[in-house]
Scaffold this motif. Structure first.
Motif, PDB file in Angstrom:
ATOM      1  N   THR A 112       0.833  -1.199   0.000  1.00  0.00           N
ATOM      2  CA  THR A 112       0.000   0.000   0.000  1.00  0.00           C
ATOM      3  C   THR A 112       0.870   1.252   0.000  1.00  0.00           C
ATOM      4  OG1 THR A 112      -1.699  -1.189   1.221  1.00  0.00           O
ATOM      5  CG2 THR A 112      -1.851   1.202   1.210  1.00  0.00           C
ATOM      6  N   LEU A 113       1.923   1.258   0.783  1.00  0.00           N
ATOM      7  CA  LEU A 113       2.832   2.391   0.839  1.00  0.00           C
ATOM      8  C   LEU A 113       3.505   2.609  -0.510  1.00  0.00           C
ATOM      9  CD1 LEU A 113       4.027   4.568   2.652  1.00  0.00           C
ATOM     10  CD2 LEU A 113       5.813   2.952   3.274  1.00  0.00           C
ATOM     11  N   THR A 114       3.899   1.537  -1.159  1.00  0.00           N
ATOM     12  CA  THR A 114       4.515   1.629  -2.481  1.00  0.00           C
ATOM     13  C   THR A 114       3.540   2.210  -3.492  1.00  0.00           C
ATOM     14  OG1 THR A 114       5.871  -0.305  -1.972  1.00  0.00           O
ATOM     15  CG2 THR A 114       5.710   0.325  -4.277  1.00  0.00           C
ATOM     16  N   LYS A 115       2.286   1.789  -3.432  1.00  0.00           N
ATOM     17  CA  LYS A 115       1.266   2.320  -4.338  1.00  0.00           C
ATOM     18  C   LYS A 115       1.032   3.807  -4.089  1.00  0.00           C
ATOM     19  CE  LYS A 115      -1.355  -1.921  -5.119  1.00  0.00           C
ATOM     20  NZ  LYS A 115      -2.648  -2.593  -4.917  1.00  0.00           N
ATOM     21  N   LEU A 116       0.996   4.207  -2.819  1.00  0.00           N
ATOM     22  CA  LEU A 116       0.792   5.618  -2.484  1.00  0.00           C
ATOM     23  C   LEU A 116       1.963   6.474  -2.969  1.00  0.00           C
ATOM     24  CD1 LEU A 116      -0.773   5.476   1.085  1.00  0.00           C
ATOM     25  CD2 LEU A 116      -1.871   6.245  -1.016  1.00  0.00           C
TER      26      LEU A 116
END
Length: 132
Positions: free
Chosen positions: A6-10
Motif C-alpha cells: 500500500t505504501l509503495t502504491k501511495l
C-alpha cells in the motif's frame, strides 16, 4: 507485507501526481490548449505551487483535505481538458523540471494571506458587535 504494498502504491501515485502537475505547468502556455483549460490549469498549478494553503495544514482534518482531495481532482479535471498530444509532448520536459524541484508561487501565497487577514478582520468585527 500488505502495508508495504500500500505504501509503495501511495508513493507511486504521489510521484505520478507531481509529474502531472508539472505537465499542467508546461501545458497552459501551449497554443493548442483552449482558454478554459488554461484557466483551470493555471488555478490548479498556482494553488499546488503556493507555499501557503487556503486551509492551513495545522487545522485538523480540513488542513490536509485540500491537499488530498482538491489538488488531485483539479489535476484530473485539467488533464481531461487538455489535448492528449500536448500532454504527451510535455511529459519528458515535466520529468526534468520535477527533478530540479517545484517552483514556488509567492503571488498566490500572498493572496491566501490576504484572504486570511480579511477573514480575521470580519470575524473580529462580528465578535466586537456581539459583545457590544
Amino acid at each position: 507485507m500488505q502495508k508495504q504494498n500500500t505504501l509503495t502504491k501511495l508513493k507511486s501515485f504521489a510521484k505520478k501526481l507531481k509529474l502531472n502537475l508539472f505537465v499542467l505547468y508546461l501545458s497552459y502556455n501551449d497554443q493548442r490548449v483552449t482558454w478554459f483549460a488554461k484557466v483551470v490549469a493555471i488555478c490548479v498549478v498556482a494553488y499546488a505551487f503556493s507555499p501557503i494553503d487556503l486551509i492551513p495544514d495545522f487545522i485538523p482534518v480540513l488542513g490536509y483535505l485540500d491537499d488530498l482531495v482538491l489538488v488531485p481532482l483539479g489535476i484530473s479535471l485539467a488533464l481531461k481538458l487538455i489535448p492528449t498530444i500536448v500532454i504527451d509532448e510535455n511529459r519528458a520536459k515535466a520529468e526534468e523540471i520535477r527533478k530540479n524541484g517545484k517552483p514556488k508561487n509567492w503571488f498566490v501565497g500572498f493572496l491566501f494571506i490576504f484572504i486570511w487577514i480579511i477573514f480575521a478582520i470580519w470575524i473580529s468585527k462580528l465578535i466586537y458587535r456581539f459583545f457590544l
